[in-house]
Write a protein that holds these residues in place. Structure first.
Motif, PDB file in Angstrom:
ATOM      1  N   GLN A 126     -50.218 -46.290 -74.137  1.00 26.05           N
ATOM      2  CA  GLN A 126     -50.749 -47.212 -73.133  1.00 26.05           C
ATOM      3  C   GLN A 126     -49.522 -47.838 -72.470  1.00 26.05           C
ATOM      4  OE1 GLN A 126     -52.801 -51.433 -73.577  1.00 26.05           O
ATOM      5  NE2 GLN A 126     -54.147 -49.803 -74.319  1.00 26.05           N
TER       6      GLN A 126
ATOM      7  N   HIS B 295     -47.779 -50.310 -69.595  1.00 21.44           N
ATOM      8  CA  HIS B 295     -47.937 -51.482 -68.737  1.00 21.44           C
ATOM      9  C   HIS B 295     -46.687 -51.622 -67.878  1.00 21.44           C
ATOM     10  CE1 HIS B 295     -51.225 -53.656 -71.150  1.00 21.44           C
ATOM     11  NE2 HIS B 295     -51.030 -52.507 -71.760  1.00 21.44           N
TER      12      HIS B 295
ATOM     13  N   GLY C 179     -50.950 -55.490 -74.960  1.00 19.60           N
ATOM     14  CA  GLY C 179     -51.697 -54.296 -75.329  1.00 19.60           C
ATOM     15  C   GLY C 179     -53.192 -54.527 -75.404  1.00 19.60           C
TER      16      GLY C 179
ATOM     17  N   ARG D  88     -51.310 -46.266 -79.928  1.00 18.17           N
ATOM     18  CA  ARG D  88     -52.744 -46.543 -80.061  1.00 18.17           C
ATOM     19  C   ARG D  88     -52.994 -47.724 -80.980  1.00 18.17           C
ATOM     20  NH1 ARG D  88     -55.713 -41.842 -81.083  1.00 18.17           N
ATOM     21  NH2 ARG D  88     -57.473 -43.172 -81.552  1.00 18.17           N
TER      22      ARG D  88
ATOM     23  N   ILE E 120     -51.785 -50.775 -65.597  1.00 12.59           N
ATOM     24  CA  ILE E 120     -51.996 -50.445 -67.009  1.00 12.59           C
ATOM     25  C   ILE E 120     -52.591 -49.046 -67.047  1.00 12.59           C
ATOM     26  CG2 ILE E 120     -53.120 -51.035 -69.180  1.00 12.59           C
ATOM     27  CD1 ILE E 120     -53.356 -53.910 -68.226  1.00 12.59           C
TER      28      ILE E 120
ATOM     29  N   ASP F   5     -53.519 -45.418 -69.326  1.00 10.46           N
ATOM     30  CA  ASP F   5     -53.878 -44.882 -70.640  1.00 10.46           C
ATOM     31  C   ASP F   5     -53.648 -43.381 -70.607  1.00 10.46           C
ATOM     32  OD1 ASP F   5     -54.834 -44.603 -73.212  1.00 10.46           O
ATOM     33  OD2 ASP F   5     -56.920 -45.108 -72.727  1.00 10.46           O
TER      34      ASP F   5
ATOM     35  N   ARG G 176     -50.977 -40.888 -78.379  1.00 10.12           N
ATOM     36  CA  ARG G 176     -51.641 -41.782 -77.418  1.00 10.12           C
ATOM     37  C   ARG G 176     -50.658 -42.868 -76.983  1.00 10.12           C
ATOM     38  NH1 ARG G 176     -57.383 -43.174 -77.204  1.00 10.12           N
ATOM     39  NH2 ARG G 176     -57.710 -44.295 -75.239  1.00 10.12           N
TER      40      ARG G 176
ATOM     41  N   PRO H  13     -57.525 -49.448 -77.318  1.00 13.86           N
ATOM     42  CA  PRO H  13     -57.907 -48.271 -76.536  1.00 13.86           C
ATOM     43  C   PRO H  13     -59.366 -47.890 -76.729  1.00 13.86           C
ATOM     44  CG  PRO H  13     -56.701 -47.599 -78.484  1.00 13.86           C
ATOM     45  CD  PRO H  13     -56.630 -49.105 -78.441  1.00 13.86           C
TER      46      PRO H  13
END
Length: 528
Positions: free
Chosen positions: A218, A220, A184, A231, A256, A258, A216, A187
């Motif tokens: 993220q 991968h 991670g 987040r 990756i 967002d 939020r 952000p």
């Protein structure tokens, strides 16, 4: 190192407003840490022990009064070992074992050390030692460039491990810390602008994007392996199979992303925020499905993009994930941006983000490259109860019970009040002292943890919006409420009504000009 040295350093930090003095105090203690003490010490300094949740609460800890050591003998390693033991306690008899560990720790600590330990274990540490100050202190202690240290921490997502490399490794090792697919990344954050005009004046040519009222994420992907982080970089992959499946279908090997996730209703409009959060917190798939919406791309197939301008990142994002892009408009025209903002609000979203197209992705930073523009609602509400605070607010009346007027008696007696939420946010020490004295004189009964008061005090409350609620009789609850100030000039008869608040609920306003939400229509990015 003795634990007391951390306590003294934090006391120094708490006693000064000077950032330079805070950095000096923290750097001084960091230089004296042994390599295996760095991560545990950073956990203390940030009130975030490396072990995570320790299974102890405020009442348990404050009950441990009595004898403490006259002189400090606890070491950082001793405290770390005790935290590990607490975190590992479970099963039958765990309460007794936990009590014994805390008793031993309490007796070995001085009174000042125990006070710090309690605040660390409860997350109540407020010393001004924010992460930015600590990063500067790490750079000072390690004699490293501050920007290099900050970048390493942001890209690794781990302040403790970054400090280890900075304090014990070479400049080259620190500089080599970068993006790793599957790990991670902190952000990028947004600042606030009062209007679209103001945001464009700062950012210039911008990508104006719907600000979604979701969670939020993220995401991968390395080959077929997909990991989804919140987040705060918590791994929630098992809870979001729909997002995992969507990203596995993208034409990439490593990526990756967002973005946000939110649930949509049958017409494609966003559901209420709490519906998304309830589904987001589930371990297994439920009836309400989540859908990802991406607005940025940090890495794709061996290429790091964080230093590339947003225009390049968005172009690559559109190439690989066009079906999952947040609706956006690239413009420097205030009128066009304002029209797009109104469309976002009509579609049921929070407002817009205004992002300069030339800006890089500054992980973990809140700068002026990203600006959020959303209505800030303020309402005059009536205080009907107050709960006593805890921690540093112990003994003060803190948490306000807020109510709206119900002049027609729709949800109770005509002319009465309907509770719509609670808040302790925005209260200064001066206000806490004032309201403790003020409401103590107006006590008319009790509520859980506090007192019921005469409903004759109006307070101005800022909120980010409202959400549907089954907890309160009016069917509505405040979101992110904070005190702007008391209104002694206003009688309660001029307080806002429950119907005014209900008018903010999703679906209470107008639809999009075309009769459907842009989300429902599958609108993607447009240029203008």
């Amino acid at each position: 190192m003795l634990f007391g040295e951390l306590q003294v350093a934090l006391a120094t930090v708490a006693a000064t407003r000077s950032r330079l003095a805070k950095v000096d105090a923290l750097a001084g203690v960091l230089t004296r840490l042994a390599p295996d003490e760095i991560v545990p010490a950073l956990g203390v300094l940030t009130a975030a022990p490396r072990q995570g949740r320790l299974g102890v609460g405020w009442r348990t800890l404050t009950a441990r009064g009595g004898d403490h050591a006259e002189t400090g003998s606890l070491t950082v390693a001793d405290v770390d070992a005790a935290f590990s033991e607490l975190a590992g306690i479970s099963g039958s008899g765990s309460g007794a074992v936990r009590t014994a560990v805390l008793a031993d720790l309490s007796q070995r600590a001085t009174a000042d050390e125990w006070d710090l330990l309690v605040r660390v274990m409860t997350g109540e540490l407020r010393t001004g030692a924010l992460e930015g100050v600590l990063l500067d202190a790490v750079a000072r202690a390690a004699d490293r460039d501050g920007e290099l240290v900050r970048r390493a921490a942001m890209l690794s997502g781990d302040l403790g491990e970054t400090a280890v490399v900075a304090l014990t490794g070479s400049v080259e090792e620190l500089a080599s810390i970068g993006l790793v697919v599957g790990r991670g990344v902190q952000p990028m954050l947004a600042s606030t602008a009062a209007s679209v005009d103001e945001a464009l004046a700062v950012a210039g040519l911008s990508s104006v994007e719907f600000k979604l009222d979701g969670a939020r994420v993220q995401v991968h992907r390395h080959g077929d392996e997909v990991r989804v982080f919140t987040r705060t970089l918590a791994d929630v992959t098992p809870r979001v199979p729909e997002i995992v499946e969507a990203v596995r279908g993208l034409p990439v090997t490593d990526v990756i992303l967002d973005g946000e996730t939110l649930s949509l209703d049958d017409d494609g409009a966003p559901r209420a925020f709490q519906d998304t959060m309830a589904r987001f917190g589930a371990e297994t798939a439920r009836e309400i499905a989540l859908r990802p919406w991406f607005f940025d791309l940090l890495h794709v197939d061996g290429r790091d993009l964080v230093d590339e301008p947003l225009s390049e990142r968005r172009a690559e994002l559109e190439r690989i994930a066009a079906d999952f892009l947040v609706p956006s408009l690239v413009t420097a025209d205030p009128d066009a941006a304002e029209a797009f903002s109104r469309a976002a609000l009509r579609a049921g979203h929070e407002g817009v983000m205004v992002k300069g197209v030339d800006a890089p992705y500054t992980a973990g930073r809140r700068g002026k490259s990203w600006l959020k523009v959303k209505p800030v609602h303020t309402f005059d509400l009536v205080v009907v109860g107050v709960e006593y605070g805890s921690g540093r607010r112990s003994g003060w009346l803190s948490n306000l019970h807020l109510a709206a007027r119900d002049p027609e008696g729709t949800f109770g007696a005509a002319g009465g009040f309907v509770m719509v939420g609670k808040t302790f946010k925005g209260l200064t020490d001066e206000l806490l002292r004032w309201q403790t004295a003020h409401f103590s004189e107006r006590e008319i009964g009790s509520v859980s943890g506090g007192i019921r008061v005469t409903p004759d005090t109006v307070v101005e409350i800022a909120i980010d919006g409202v959400q549907r609620s089954t907890r309160y009789p009016g069917g509505v609850a405040l979101r992110f409420a904070r005190v702007k100030g008391y209104r002694p000039d206003k009688p309660v008869g001029e307080a806002d009504t429950i119907e005014t608040l209900r008018g903010l609920l999703p679906g209470a306003g107008a639809t999009d000009d075309a009769g459907a939400s842009p989300m429902a229509a599958g609108a993607g990015p447009t240029e203008g």
